[in-house]
Design a protein around this motif. Structure first.
Motif, PDB file in Angstrom:
ATOM      1  N   GLN A  19      -3.045  -7.619   3.050  1.00  4.95           N
ATOM      2  CA  GLN A  19      -2.722  -9.047   3.149  1.00  4.95           C
ATOM      3  C   GLN A  19      -3.500  -9.707   4.285  1.00  4.95           C
ATOM      4  OE1 GLN A  19       1.502  -8.616   3.624  1.00  4.95           O
ATOM      5  NE2 GLN A  19       1.955  -9.413   1.576  1.00  4.95           N
ATOM      6  N   LEU A  52      -3.942 -18.717  -3.059  1.00  3.86           N
ATOM      7  CA  LEU A  52      -3.618 -17.305  -3.264  1.00  3.86           C
ATOM      8  C   LEU A  52      -2.161 -17.085  -3.651  1.00  3.86           C
ATOM      9  CD1 LEU A  52      -5.502 -15.732  -0.215  1.00  3.86           C
ATOM     10  CD2 LEU A  52      -6.087 -15.439  -2.631  1.00  3.86           C
ATOM     11  N   VAL A  68      -0.659  -9.642  -2.645  1.00  2.00           N
ATOM     12  CA  VAL A  68      -0.802 -10.721  -1.660  1.00  2.00           C
ATOM     13  C   VAL A  68       0.557 -11.236  -1.195  1.00  2.00           C
ATOM     14  CG1 VAL A  68      -1.674 -13.063  -1.280  1.00  2.00           C
ATOM     15  CG2 VAL A  68      -3.062 -11.403  -2.517  1.00  2.00           C
TER      16      VAL A  68
END
Length: 702
Positions: A19, A52, A68
């Motif tokens: 991440q 994202l 993510v």
């Protein structure tokens, strides 16, 4: 005993590392793209998280979302910790850039802007929460008053981290506007967090009591008092230890970070946000002139290149546009954004116009900047969700409002400030600051003055005091008087105290007992000093130039040195007319930098270029360029400057003649130590002028 370090599994740690890599990479990429489109980098960094996150790619590509987006509570906590570190570093840097003197001068404007924004936005937010939000969107419909108060706070607050980043991106941090809007944002946030404490107490206790209010207000007052006393002492003492005792690589940087996070813990313990503590420590360190410039640059690199982009990307990651696309919620989202934006812009505008008496476009700019809610709004929304004040739908609406207002702020600021004319005095200040930042004198933050104890201070010490006071008047400078003596500490301290009385701003006093004063001086100079000022004690001109100790210090010092050779001066001597011989070399440029700062607004600097018969050809052609460069520097600093090109049999004669003809009271020479065996060599011309000049001489060796 429970293994407290085993809470995060292998997969959770793997996801965190991934991440951080993805969020930082995309945030920096889109931040750079935003800058190419002439927008602040923060716009792209927030959009990185939005793109994202569940609003776009994580919904379209579920596999991406599983990596993510946090999938467990632990994963969410881990990412929040990294985000918190980012905002802590950002607020430290913001504090370092905060000019309290400028804020004090513009406190009335900041208070007027803040009062208008808080009043209008808070009132509109309260009415929105009390009358327009349906019951089914409240966490507890029976607590409509608490909810309305919460909405008033959520609407009124501004986000200093987002605001600070926008100001940095737009190069507005040192502008009067930038410092004033930061002060207004501080007032907004302190008021908002105080009120939030009251509302959260009310939500938990169901009854608002005088004790609840006094307890919250008391926490704010306790923090401010502790910061001004204990925090100030810790910062000064910590810097002393890091510079004078530890002297390890990056020890000052470590000290700043330790105190920032420690004071953040203190503000958190008082139920304020830790970012407030980090911001306060940044302000305190920023007030200390001895803080090395490279420490500030390293903190800026850590904050702006690494952690802050992650913080803003995580803020965007929390937005889920799909959750509020249902027509009723979409309309309510637009209503919340409209009321929040209109209320803040209108309120700040009215406060700036009616109370602070600012012009139309400047007033609009204040409202545009303070409209940014940012991640602090998300923190507040998270508190409301946790306490049951907000439903999940309203939480998403407020988060979207925070992101949208943060994206609107830099665009609106750029538009409005393009129509604000720069005040003449501010323009002069900014030009002077820019010129100082590019000059040698602008790098001087800490000065060491080694002294040999005597019975009474002489003319040299008086000149040194005047020079240091002049340098300090141009910027914050920390000075230390050092006596390196083999015995009699008390006598040395008494002498240093006597010398210190001659300074307008009393320097620090330090005595080192040693049989080798040169080693002691050179060791002390390693403690982040930018300049060593030594008095010429005399020499025989053959074996020594200024005396054995001074010669060795100048020859061996890794720090620039300034040798002061006194002359017949009056008790009230001040450098009113300074002569700087210039030949276009770097030492001459640095000498000119120093001379301009010493001269100040009331003094005059003359740049002299002497052309001799043997070098009349090429020297005559280049002379206008040499003197023109110095004249341009004086113009940038807005100081009185004169230049002369004169012919003489030799350079020394031309300079000595100019001293008497112009009534010069200080000669500043720039040089470099020349290679030699044991004797100090500064060049025959400099050595001759140091002996023969009829006025005091400063010899700057860089």
């Amino acid at each position: 005993m429970t293994d407290v370090f085993g809470a995060a599994s292998h997969d959770e740690v793997l996801q965190l590392v991934l991440q951080v890599a993805v969020l930082l990479g995309v945030a920096r990429l889109l931040g750079g793209l935003a800058q190419r489109l002439k927008q602040p980098a923060v716009v792209g960094e927030i959009l990185a998280g939005v793109i994202l996150g569940p609003s776009l790619l994580s919904s379209l590509i579920p596999f991406l979302g599983t990596w993510v987006l946090p999938q467990t509570e632990v994963q969410g906590h881990l990412l929040e910790v990294v985000s918190l570190i980012g905002v802590m570093f950002l607020l430290v840097v913001t504090g370092l850039e905060t000019d309290l003197g400028l804020i004090r001068r513009r406190a009335g404007i900041a208070a007027g802007v803040s009062l208008g924004g808080l009043t209008v936005t808070g009132t509109s937010g309260f009415l929105l929460g009390f009358y327009l939000i349906p019951d089914d969107l409240l966490g507890d419909p029976d607590q409509r008053l608490v909810f309305a108060l919460f909405m008033a706070i959520a609407m009124a607050i501004s986000a200093i981290p987002v605001l600070a980043k926008v100001l940095m991106d737009l190069d507005l941090m040192r502008r009067d506007f930038g410092q004033t809007i930061l002060a207004a944002g501080m007032i907004d946030d302190i008021t908002g967090w105080t009120m939030l404490g009251i509302v959260t107490a009310l939500a938990g206790a169901s009854v608002l009591t005088a004790g609840t209010v006094l307890s919250t207000v008391g926490s704010v007052l306790a923090f401010l008092l502790a910061t001004a006393t204990v925090g100030n002492w810790l910062v000064k003492r910590g810097l002393d230890l890091a510079q004078d005792r530890f002297r390890g690589r990056d020890s000052v940087l470590t000290m700043v970070v330790v105190l920032a996070f420690g004071w953040g813990a203190f503000s958190q313990a008082l139920h304020l946000e830790p970012v407030i503590g980090a911001f306060a420590i940044g302000i305190l360190f920023g007030r200390l002139p001895r803080l090395p410039v490279d420490v500030v640059h390293k903190l800026e690199s850590i904050a702006l290149a690494v952690f802050a982009p992650i913080f803003f990307a995580v803020s965007g990651l929390k937005v889920d546009v799909a959750a509020i696309l249902e027509p009723r919620l979409a309309l309510l989202t637009l209503l919340v954004i409209g009321i929040a934006t209109t209320g803040k812009v209108t309120g700040a505008y009215l406060g700036a116009r009616l109370i602070a008496r600012q012009d139309h476009w400047t007033s609009l700019a204040y409202g545009s900047g303070l409209n940014a809610r940012g991640a602090l709004e998300i923190i507040i929304a998270s508190i409301g969700l946790q306490l049951g004040i907000l439903s999940q739908e309203l939480f998403s609406i407020i988060v979207v409002m925070a992101i949208v207002t943060s994206l609107l702020a830099p665009v609106a600021l750029r538009f409005t400030l393009a129509r604000v004319e720069l005040d003449e005095s501010e323009d002069r200040r900014l030009r002077r600051e820019a010129a100082m930042a590019d000059s040698f004198a602008g790098t001087i933050r800490r000065i060491l003055l080694p002294l040999r104890p005597r019975t009474e201070p002489g003319a040299t010490q008086a000149i040194e005091a005047s020079i240091v006071d002049r340098l300090r008047s141009a910027g914050e400078i920390d000075a230390t008087l050092l006596a390196a003596t083999p015995d009699d500490r008390r006598a040395a301290e008494a002498y240093l105290d006597l010398v210190a009385d001659a300074f307008e701003h009393r320097p620090h006093v330090r005595v080192v007992i040693t049989d080798d004063p040169v080693v002691a001086i050179l060791e002390e100079a390693k403690s982040d000093y930018d300049l060593v000022v030594v008095g010429a004690t005399g020499g025989d001109g053959t074996d020594t130039l200024f005396g054995p100790v001074v010669d060795d210090v100048v020859k061996l010092s890794t720090v620039p040195t300034l040798v002061v050779r006194s002359g017949p001066v009056a008790d009230d001597w001040a450098p009113r007319h300074i002569l700087v011989p210039t030949n276009g070399t770097n030492p001459a440029r640095r000498a000119a930098d120093l001379a301009f700062v010493i001269a100040g607004e009331g003094g005059r600097v003359t740049g002299l270029h002497v052309v001799t018969p043997t070098r009349v050809g090429i020297r005559s052609e280049l002379a206008p360029d040499v003197t023109g460069e110095m004249e341009a520097l004086g113009t940038r600093l807005d100081l009185e400057t004169a230049t002369e090109i004169r012919r003489a049999e030799d350079v020394e004669t031309g300079i000595l003649e100019a001293i008497d003809r112009l009534g010069v009271d200080l000669l500043v020479l720039g040089t470099n130590v020349r290679a030699g065996s044991t004797r100090l060599h500064l060049g025959p011309r400099v050595e001759y002028l140091a002996r023969m000049a009829s006025c005091p001489v400063l010899i700057l060796n860089t």
